[in-house]
Design a protein around this motif. Sequence first.
Motif, short mmCIF file in Angstrom:
data_model
loop_
_atom_site.label_atom_id
_atom_site.label_comp_id
_atom_site.label_asym_id
_atom_site.label_seq_id
_atom_site.Cartn_x
_atom_site.Cartn_y
_atom_site.Cartn_z
N SER A 167 3.62 -4.54 -8.92
CA SER A 167 2.88 -5.45 -8.05
C SER A 167 3.16 -6.93 -8.32
N LYS A 168 3.21 -7.30 -9.59
CA LYS A 168 3.44 -8.72 -9.90
C LYS A 168 4.88 -9.13 -9.62
N VAL A 169 5.82 -8.28 -10.03
CA VAL A 169 7.25 -8.62 -9.89
C VAL A 169 7.72 -8.54 -8.44
N PHE A 170 7.32 -7.49 -7.74
CA PHE A 170 7.86 -7.24 -6.40
C PHE A 170 6.93 -7.62 -5.25
N PHE A 171 5.64 -7.79 -5.55
CA PHE A 171 4.70 -8.12 -4.47
C PHE A 171 3.94 -9.42 -4.71
N GLY A 172 4.32 -10.14 -5.75
CA GLY A 172 3.78 -11.47 -5.96
C GLY A 172 2.34 -11.57 -6.40
N TRP A 173 1.81 -10.54 -7.07
CA TRP A 173 0.44 -10.62 -7.56
C TRP A 173 0.31 -11.71 -8.61
N THR A 174 -0.86 -12.32 -8.68
CA THR A 174 -1.15 -13.29 -9.74
C THR A 174 -1.64 -12.53 -10.98
N TRP A 175 -1.68 -13.24 -12.13
CA TRP A 175 -2.18 -12.61 -13.35
C TRP A 175 -3.64 -12.18 -13.19
N THR A 176 -4.40 -12.98 -12.47
CA THR A 176 -5.81 -12.65 -12.24
C THR A 176 -5.93 -11.35 -11.45
N GLN A 177 -5.12 -11.20 -10.42
CA GLN A 177 -5.14 -9.97 -9.63
C GLN A 177 -4.74 -8.76 -10.48
N VAL A 178 -3.73 -8.95 -11.33
CA VAL A 178 -3.26 -7.85 -12.17
C VAL A 178 -4.40 -7.31 -13.04
N PHE A 179 -5.08 -8.20 -13.74
CA PHE A 179 -6.11 -7.76 -14.69
C PHE A 179 -7.41 -7.34 -14.00
N VAL A 180 -7.82 -8.09 -12.98
CA VAL A 180 -9.08 -7.74 -12.30
C VAL A 180 -8.93 -6.44 -11.52
N CYS A 181 -7.86 -6.31 -10.77
CA CYS A 181 -7.64 -5.07 -9.99
C CYS A 181 -7.48 -3.87 -10.91
N SER A 182 -6.81 -4.06 -12.05
CA SER A 182 -6.63 -2.97 -13.01
C SER A 182 -7.96 -2.53 -13.59
N ALA A 183 -8.81 -3.49 -13.90
CA ALA A 183 -10.11 -3.18 -14.48
C ALA A 183 -11.02 -2.50 -13.47
N VAL A 184 -11.07 -3.01 -12.25
CA VAL A 184 -11.93 -2.44 -11.21
C VAL A 184 -11.48 -1.02 -10.87
N ALA A 185 -10.17 -0.81 -10.74
CA ALA A 185 -9.65 0.53 -10.43
C ALA A 185 -9.96 1.50 -11.57
N ALA A 186 -9.88 1.02 -12.82
CA ALA A 186 -10.17 1.88 -13.98
C ALA A 186 -11.62 2.36 -13.94
N VAL A 187 -12.53 1.48 -13.53
CA VAL A 187 -13.94 1.85 -13.44
C VAL A 187 -14.15 2.93 -12.37
N PHE A 188 -13.53 2.76 -11.21
CA PHE A 188 -13.66 3.75 -10.15
C PHE A 188 -13.07 5.10 -10.58
#
Length: 258
Positions: free
Chosen positions: A196-217
């Motif tokens: 996502s970060k390398v090929f779709f331009g995610w920011t560091w904030t998106q990487v960590f927040v989305c990863s954490a939220v998805a882990a909870v679900f």
Amino acid sequence: MKHSSFLRRCSDSFTDFRILLRSIPAPAVSLFILSVVCANLMANKELVSYKYLALDCGFAFSWIMFLCMDIICKRWGARASVKVSVFALLVNLAVCLSFAILSRTPGMWGEFYAAEDYAVGTEINAALNRTFGGSWYVVLGSALASFSSSVVNAFFNHILSSVVKSGGFKSFAFRSYLSTLIAQFADNCIFALVVSKVFFGWTWTQVFVCSAVAAVFELLCEVVFSGLGWRVVCGWEKENVGAEYFDYRKKIAGTYAE
């Protein structure tokens, strides 16, 4: 002498793995492998897509992988959990390779013939080929994430087992929930960093927040079905499933201790 010792250890490791696969009930291993393959395939379709909440349809299967790892770890140990995870990963890579090869064959998908005209059918056929053929960076990211998270899950599950000595459901739940949450975050984070970060331009904030939220679900899904997993483990223990593997491990431990 060292060469002979190395070959012996390799032979023992192979025998260990063979007996392990024979000892774990086939439905558990099959469900594990199937969940890995399905999660990888369905990761091509997004389920929810917001700035700080991104879930793909692989989410519907990913929690099953971790529940399988947790029950295998509970009965056979962390090392066995990692070995089965690596086996599932290799099967998944073989499936991905098969899909990639078959997607390049000249034949048409069934949806081609259901299309309104030739141009639309050709476009649909190409889209399906791209979906099942996969992208190398998605397969790479998925493989790295899967292997890393399986090691993380097994490590924390093992460490937590030494902290909580009781053998009841609460102990199993504590070990499973915490190790799964950490490992799921690692899985999501590694995939997001590689893809996502390398090929779709995610920011560091998106990487960590989305990863954490998805882990909870994903953890919540496992929580719902953890009682079923616990009953399965109890059934295995009651019926002494895996006795052959435990006997072999004791034998090998005694041999190398001499």
